[in-house]
Scaffold this active site. Structure first.
Site: not given
Length: 504
Positions: A253, A251, A255, A105
């Site tokens: 990734d 961000d 999410d 992430s």
């Protein structure tokens, strides 16, 4: 590697050889443990494996799929690097037994991770995590791997995700969006978000060119986390150049979603609590949350959501930090956490999803500027101010010592207000499972201090509520922010011996 533990969002560690590092051996053991857990619990169905653009992510995903196939588990590999919410969507869409996402992430470039979703589309949580950890510990030294080619998920899955996400914006919603600057922070959300944005009918945005393409080195930021100071500087500069009204950022990734709005001659980053409250009020006021729908947030979030839910006749539930808890609230129709995570469609993605959240944020801003919406919230519910901070440390024992110091010798005052309660969140009696942390209250000021579940740092959550309704929302907001700034410095004086890195 018997000490593998699932944190707030799965397994994360710096990449490298040996115990305590993220490597193919760890991925193999984790995948063996997952397959064992599914078999022992008679959970049928395939496992779908996704990955982002970090160093080694595609290789780690292939390793996970090979181990799962060797264990007799049908395995589907996502067709390319994609955002985490697409993998979470895929688990339920494909009726999978579980999902694995290779991502760290917003962690530094040196890290990678292994995130597990169960068949309901939610992240793994107790007691399943402990059972899987035990299975990982019992894995053989030489984990079997299959050489048979795996099956790729069809692109139809991505199309289904996009169709569902775009459908969240009503057909009659305003489409003349404000001028927007956007950055995926060198991550994988950019292409998917652009497709969703264009299909939703919004006007083109200005993308931060230096951060548009996936780059696992994250060369333009110290930390690829939109909460961190400086992470949105290029986005703000792009916004100023094109005279944008709104900044949106994901961000790496995809999410999480960060938001900036105009503030005088510059731009101000909204807190997760501010965006979370705006989305809640919008969804409730537009009738998109059913009468029995539950709103949820965590114990470190502002009390504003409780007031919003009560005003609309809904129930608000608080959980421990992390969407592995929020997504499991019975009847949840909307959830957010202050760390820029928003779940606006739990029927589609039972996790935070920065892409769907960004579309709804744009929908709101197209009708009424977000600054005006914040003032309207203040007039109805009072001014609520949050001021998250963080203290980085590479020594977990130092963080534990600091928490004990705060618990055993707390400050007598916060910003001149007497401290009236200090609560050890790891002790029984809080109404929630014990968790490492300390809550300090001083009148209308609340501070919660806990170690991060995803990064080596201690997190401080500060929030305060003012009178309702305020005469001058901006002035009261500024005054309360100064109060929290002072309270934060006082808390950091107690948490001595550590280096502070304030979040904007």
């Amino acid at each position: 590697m018997s000490d593998v533990r699932f944190g707030t969002a799965g397994l994360r560690a710096p990449m490298g050889d040996g115990p305590g590092q993220f490597n193919t051996a760890l991925v193999a053991r984790a995948s063996y443990g997952l397959a064992t857990y599914l078999t022992e619990n008679q959970i049928l169905g395939p496992v779908v494996v996704g990955f982002d653009a970090r160093h080694g992510s595609a290789r780690f995903a292939a390793e996970a799929a090979a181990v799962l196939r060797a264990a007799g588990r049908p395995t589907l590999l996502m067709p390319r690097e994609l955002p985490t919410p697409v993998l979470a969507f895929a688990v339920r869409q494909l009726a999978a037994a579980a999902g694995v996402m290779i991502t760290a992430s917003h962690n530094p470039a040196s890290d990678n991770g292994y995130k597990v979703y169960l068949a309901d589309g939610s992240q793994i949580a107790p007691p399943a995590d402990a059972a899987m950890e035990a299975a990982i510990a019992a894995a053989p030294a030489d984990v079997p791997r299959s050489d048979a080619p795996g099956e790729l998920v069809r692109e139809d899955l991505v199309e289904a995700y996009l169709a569902r996400t775009v459908s969240l914006v009503p057909a009659d919603a305003p489409r003349t969006s404000p001028r927007v600057a956007y950055t995926p922070l060198h991550g994988v959300a950019g292409a998917t978000f652009r497709q969703a944005w264009e299909r939703a009918g919004f006007a083109p945005y200005a993308e931060v060119a230096e951060q548009a393409a996936p780059d696992p080195d994250f060369p333009t930021v110290a930390f690829p986390n939109p909460e961190e100071p400086g992470a949105l500087d290029l986005a703000a500069a792009t916004a100023a150049r094109v005279d944008a009204d709104l900044v949106l950022a994901h961000d790496p990734d995809g999410d999480r979603c960060a938001v900036m709005i105009r503030d005088g001659d510059g731009y101000r980053a909204l807190t997760g609590d501010e965006v979370g409250a705006l989305l809640a009020e919008h969804l409730l006021s537009s009738g998109r949350i059913p009468p029995d729908g539950v709103l949820a947030t965590t114990i470190v979030s502002s009390p504003l959501l409780d007031r919003i839910a009560a005003a609309h006749g809904r129930r608000c539930v608080r959980t421990l930090t992390g969407f592995k808890w929020l997504a499991r609230v019975p009847g949840v129709a909307y959830a957010y956490e202050e760390a820029l995570g928003y779940c606006v469609d739990p029927g589609g993605v039972r996790d935070k999803d920065g892409i769907s959240a960004a579309l709804l944020i744009a929908e709101m801003a197209a009708a009424v500027p977000l600054g005006e919406r914040l003032d309207a919230l203040a007039q109805r519910y009072g001014v609520h101010v949050s001021a998250p901070r963080s203290i980085r440390t590479d020594d977990p024992e130092q963080a534990g010592t600091a928490l004990r110091r705060l618990r055993d010798a707390p400050p007598r005052h916060l910003a001149g207000v007497p401290v009236d309660d200090v609560q050890n969140l790891s002790a029984p009696g809080t109404g929630l499972p014990p968790t490492t942390g300390v809550r300090v209250t001083a009148g209308a000021i609340t501070a919660v201090v806990r170690p991060s579940g995803t990064e080596p740092k201690l997190k401080i959550y500060l929030y305060v509520s003012g009178e309702s309704p305020p005469v001058h929302p901006d002035r009261e907001r500024a005054g309360l922010a100064e109060q929290l700034e002072l309270a934060g410095r006082e808390l950091c004086n107690v948490l001595v011996g550590m280096r502070e890195s304030e979040r904007g």
